[in-house]
Design a protein around this motif. Sequence first.
Motif, mmCIF file in Angstrom:
data_model
loop_
_atom_site.group_PDB
_atom_site.id
_atom_site.type_symbol
_atom_site.label_atom_id
_atom_site.label_comp_id
_atom_site.label_asym_id
_atom_site.label_seq_id
_atom_site.Cartn_x
_atom_site.Cartn_y
_atom_site.Cartn_z
ATOM 1 N N TYR A 186 -37.803 12.764 -58.432
ATOM 2 C CA TYR A 186 -36.859 12.940 -59.539
ATOM 3 C C TYR A 186 -37.613 13.001 -60.866
ATOM 4 O O TYR A 186 -37.385 13.878 -61.689
ATOM 5 C CB TYR A 186 -35.855 11.789 -59.544
ATOM 6 C CG TYR A 186 -34.726 11.981 -60.527
ATOM 7 C CD1 TYR A 186 -33.872 13.074 -60.424
ATOM 8 C CD2 TYR A 186 -34.506 11.079 -61.558
ATOM 9 C CE1 TYR A 186 -32.839 13.261 -61.330
ATOM 10 C CE2 TYR A 186 -33.471 11.259 -62.460
ATOM 11 C CZ TYR A 186 -32.640 12.354 -62.338
ATOM 12 O OH TYR A 186 -31.619 12.545 -63.228
ATOM 13 N N MET B 141 -28.135 7.254 -56.352
ATOM 14 C CA MET B 141 -27.400 8.057 -57.334
ATOM 15 C C MET B 141 -28.229 8.373 -58.584
ATOM 16 O O MET B 141 -28.224 9.487 -59.086
ATOM 17 C CB MET B 141 -26.134 7.303 -57.729
ATOM 18 C CG MET B 141 -25.123 8.123 -58.475
ATOM 19 S SD MET B 141 -23.626 7.159 -58.709
ATOM 20 C CE MET B 141 -22.795 7.420 -57.141
ATOM 21 N N SER B 142 -28.944 7.370 -59.066
ATOM 22 C CA SER B 142 -29.654 7.576 -60.331
ATOM 23 C C SER B 142 -31.063 8.135 -60.141
ATOM 24 O O SER B 142 -31.772 8.341 -61.126
ATOM 25 C CB SER B 142 -29.721 6.257 -61.112
ATOM 26 O OG SER B 142 -30.466 5.319 -60.384
ATOM 27 N N LYS C 232 -31.155 14.344 -58.020
ATOM 28 C CA LYS C 232 -30.454 15.306 -58.865
ATOM 29 C C LYS C 232 -28.983 15.337 -58.448
ATOM 30 O O LYS C 232 -28.084 15.475 -59.275
ATOM 31 C CB LYS C 232 -31.109 16.677 -58.716
ATOM 32 C CG LYS C 232 -30.541 17.723 -59.644
ATOM 33 C CD LYS C 232 -31.360 18.996 -59.593
ATOM 34 C CE LYS C 232 -30.684 20.091 -60.404
ATOM 35 N NZ LYS C 232 -31.375 21.375 -60.252
ATOM 36 N N HIS C 233 -28.770 15.184 -57.145
ATOM 37 C CA HIS C 233 -27.410 15.096 -56.629
ATOM 38 C C HIS C 233 -27.484 14.490 -55.234
ATOM 39 O O HIS C 233 -28.520 14.572 -54.582
ATOM 40 C CB HIS C 233 -26.777 16.488 -56.551
ATOM 41 C CG HIS C 233 -25.275 16.457 -56.349
ATOM 42 N ND1 HIS C 233 -24.429 15.713 -57.131
ATOM 43 C CD2 HIS C 233 -24.487 17.078 -55.442
ATOM 44 C CE1 HIS C 233 -23.179 15.882 -56.713
ATOM 45 N NE2 HIS C 233 -23.189 16.706 -55.699
ATOM 46 N N ASN C 234 -26.411 13.863 -54.793
ATOM 47 C CA ASN C 234 -26.402 13.420 -53.400
ATOM 48 C C ASN C 234 -25.015 13.570 -52.796
ATOM 49 O O ASN C 234 -24.014 13.746 -53.505
ATOM 50 C CB ASN C 234 -26.959 12.003 -53.243
ATOM 51 C CG ASN C 234 -26.157 10.953 -53.973
ATOM 52 O OD1 ASN C 234 -24.994 11.156 -54.320
ATOM 53 N ND2 ASN C 234 -26.772 9.814 -54.219
ATOM 54 N N TYR C 235 -24.995 13.581 -51.468
ATOM 55 C CA TYR C 235 -23.765 13.804 -50.730
ATOM 56 C C TYR C 235 -23.598 12.737 -49.660
ATOM 57 O O TYR C 235 -24.568 12.373 -48.992
ATOM 58 C CB TYR C 235 -23.821 15.148 -49.978
ATOM 59 C CG TYR C 235 -23.823 16.373 -50.838
ATOM 60 C CD1 TYR C 235 -22.634 17.011 -51.186
ATOM 61 C CD2 TYR C 235 -25.025 16.928 -51.274
ATOM 62 C CE1 TYR C 235 -22.641 18.170 -51.955
ATOM 63 C CE2 TYR C 235 -25.038 18.091 -52.043
ATOM 64 C CZ TYR C 235 -23.845 18.697 -52.377
ATOM 65 O OH TYR C 235 -23.852 19.842 -53.133
ATOM 66 N N ILE D 39 -29.265 23.455 -55.230
ATOM 67 C CA ILE D 39 -29.406 22.512 -56.346
ATOM 68 C C ILE D 39 -30.851 22.037 -56.474
ATOM 69 O O ILE D 39 -31.403 21.937 -57.573
ATOM 70 C CB ILE D 39 -28.441 21.317 -56.164
ATOM 71 C CG1 ILE D 39 -26.989 21.789 -56.324
ATOM 72 C CG2 ILE D 39 -28.748 20.208 -57.162
ATOM 73 C CD1 ILE D 39 -25.956 20.763 -55.891
ATOM 74 N N LEU E 15 -19.643 25.331 -56.859
ATOM 75 C CA LEU E 15 -20.272 24.382 -57.780
ATOM 76 C C LEU E 15 -19.927 24.765 -59.222
ATOM 77 O O LEU E 15 -20.785 25.202 -59.988
ATOM 78 C CB LEU E 15 -21.805 24.398 -57.599
ATOM 79 C CG LEU E 15 -22.331 23.912 -56.248
ATOM 80 C CD1 LEU E 15 -23.796 24.279 -56.074
ATOM 81 C CD2 LEU E 15 -22.153 22.399 -56.119
ATOM 82 N N TYR F 108 -22.156 23.605 -62.187
ATOM 83 C CA TYR F 108 -23.609 23.781 -62.128
ATOM 84 C C TYR F 108 -23.988 25.227 -62.428
ATOM 85 O O TYR F 108 -23.889 26.088 -61.560
ATOM 86 C CB TYR F 108 -24.114 23.363 -60.749
ATOM 87 C CG TYR F 108 -25.613 23.433 -60.606
ATOM 88 C CD1 TYR F 108 -26.435 22.589 -61.347
ATOM 89 C CD2 TYR F 108 -26.214 24.347 -59.735
ATOM 90 C CE1 TYR F 108 -27.812 22.662 -61.225
ATOM 91 C CE2 TYR F 108 -27.590 24.417 -59.609
ATOM 92 C CZ TYR F 108 -28.385 23.574 -60.357
ATOM 93 O OH TYR F 108 -29.747 23.650 -60.234
#
Lengths: 590, 191
Positions: free
Chosen positions: A92, A125-126, A129-132, A150, A191, A194
């Motif tokens: 990240y 989460m932090s 860039k993104h999570n699922y 992404i 998205l 984005y």
Amino acid sequence: MEPNEPTNGGAALIRALELEGVEVIFGLPGGAILPVYDPIIESSIRHVLVRHEQGAGHMAEGYAHVTGKPGVCMVTSGPAATNVVTPLADAYLDSVPMVCITGQVPYAAIGTDAFQECDTTGITMSITKHNYLVSDARDIPRIVREAFHIATTGRPGPVLIDVPKDIVDPTNPRSALDWYWPTDEEVIAGLPGYRPTTKGHPRKIKEAAEMILAAERPVIYAGGGILKARAAEALKELAELTGIHVVTTLMARGAFPDDHELCLGMPGMHGNYTAVMSFQETDLLITLGARFDDRVTGKLDEFASKAKVIHADIDPAELGKNRAPDVPIVGDARLVIEEIVSAIRSLLESGRTQADTSAWKQTISGWQEKHPLHYDQHVPGERLKPQFVLETLRDNTPSDTIVCSGVGQHQMWTSQYWHFNHPYTWVNSGGLGTMGFSVPAAIGAKAAFPDRMVWAIDGDGCFQMTAQELVTATVEKIPVKIAILNNSYLGMVRQWQEMFYDERYSEVFLSQDVPDYKMWAESMGCAGFRVDSPEEVLPTIQKANEINDRPVVIDFRTDAAEKVFPMVASGKSNSEVMVHPSQVAGIGEF
Amino acid sequence: MPGVTSPSGGHNTNKAVRHHTLVVLVENQPGVLARVAGLFARRGFNIYSLAVAPTDDDERFSRITIVVDVESSPLEQITKQLFKLINVVKISELDPDDSVERELMIATVKADPSVRSQVIELVDVFKGSVIDVGFDELSIAVNGEPDKLDDVEELLRPYGIVELQRTGRVALPKLERTPPRLKSVQNRVAN
């Protein structure tokens, strides 16, 4: 797999990775991810079985650094997921494209403190860039496509997909789906929030071009964004067209060739004197894909205080975060540089001339003459000089050698003394500063390019954090080479204690005797060497270079008293840069 | 977090500290609120109040109205960081001077039969309503501009507030007062 063909989540996940062009997955199976590991047996994707999940994450990063393609790692739930937290945070901060798949307890068990359960999406989460968190097997093809989109577009970064076991387990009805593969348009439409800006604003581009031609003391501040955007060629064109010198940050080493007459090398806390001073004295800082990190700026108020700033970055949040730019440009570094180059060309064609920069060039060459990198030569009977080891290694390896490093003194010396003449030959942990990065990152890089030579320059402290991945390297036949600059200390911490804590050495001495690195290497299936004297350095490196059937580890016994210079102390202004003691007389003379 | 007092310790939200309202359109997906709130927390930004509800397109989007204390942090940096969240679709930034704001307050107030009519009268003055009546307590609801609710709250306090809840504000930009053509002429004159 045909459209609408009935399948299950696990098979669909592996098929989706194949369609995304994944060549290799670094990972380690476990309870919750078992159903996804089953279809790997039939898959075209290579799987590299690591010894610790942190290794899988760093290998994926190493792979991504050298290829520009997203690295993929896959681990199970709970402790495995927490073990990839460090590589995710690392990726990240260094904007490394990466897709991480974690197992999760069955959907119905989430929140019950089930065995090996943790809130993976919450924890990461932090640092992603993104999570699922996948809640329906039918979402899997879409989510995988989105994740790769992404991770690789805009400012790249890690994306995590947390997959509950029932959704991928073919024996569970919840895993059923009919196969489909979303088009690019469907991914983008899915998205709505984005939309990275890639093309620079034409008015800002023109303003930048005009400022560049008008500047008398310009310098280019090139960051890791150059490499992410594949902008090295464009950067060279800009530099050569205008004759402006280029400073390459730790993340951008190799983005501009070190042997180019316009290259000033690394800036910042341990930057070259000339690079540091050029920032302090410039009237125009042309910032391309860099982020005014504190290790570069030192005391922010006094950084480049005479300069106007052009700042181009794909991430709008970087513009003005640390330094307010005079010309902010949001866009992809390659596109922006190409646009600036053509704007400059058309200004020149319309009769505009560039300001005279000859006095500035003389100032720069004066700094270079007075303050080259310097270290005192080896004293007989004492331990090796780490810089000497690096120079010998550098001069006896192919120019396209991939060099990885951990974090600390050895990292700074490698960045300083290596000559990076090609992009994507330098792999290190810049933002997060993750000790133990180099061994697994080197394995990931070598897995991407089996025919290239890959050397990890490591410290003894770093090596002990992730060395077990050399077992992976041996078993998977990924013959990386490791040079340990072994000073028996946590060297950088020791340097700070010597300089700023009155030589009170608190908990930095590791050991002179253990581990025995040669024996340790051999026990992991590697060739192991120990080098104590300068005469042995070259022959041992030559021997190591000839070994291609297994990894090699060389334990170079180096001088613990050796410090990294130049140095800007933490929180100080760059103008207070400390040079090597032998050069002290020349400080502050321009 | 939101409550009956502002960060400055007083009761008046707009007078002591300058607030800004961010109206954030997000994809209606699990975990989105946690992403937004988490971002504020880890960047050290203080949320004053927060209101979340689905929009007219409730299948896809929700709207989060966040009131932030702008003295404590650069608003531009918050907005940019928020916009980096993949699920955030649009952010509008509303200055209190250029927006209309509403908030709902419900409260239970001590009101034995001897003062009950005074409380009801007070609620009437503010166009509120009595929503429940007990032996010696009343529950009331008032909606309006946040400033007005601050006033109601202060006036009710002497009777004894048993419990009080406010929703946090929601806001819309103020509408144009002049027709577009006239406005462009005015601009030209001003320039």
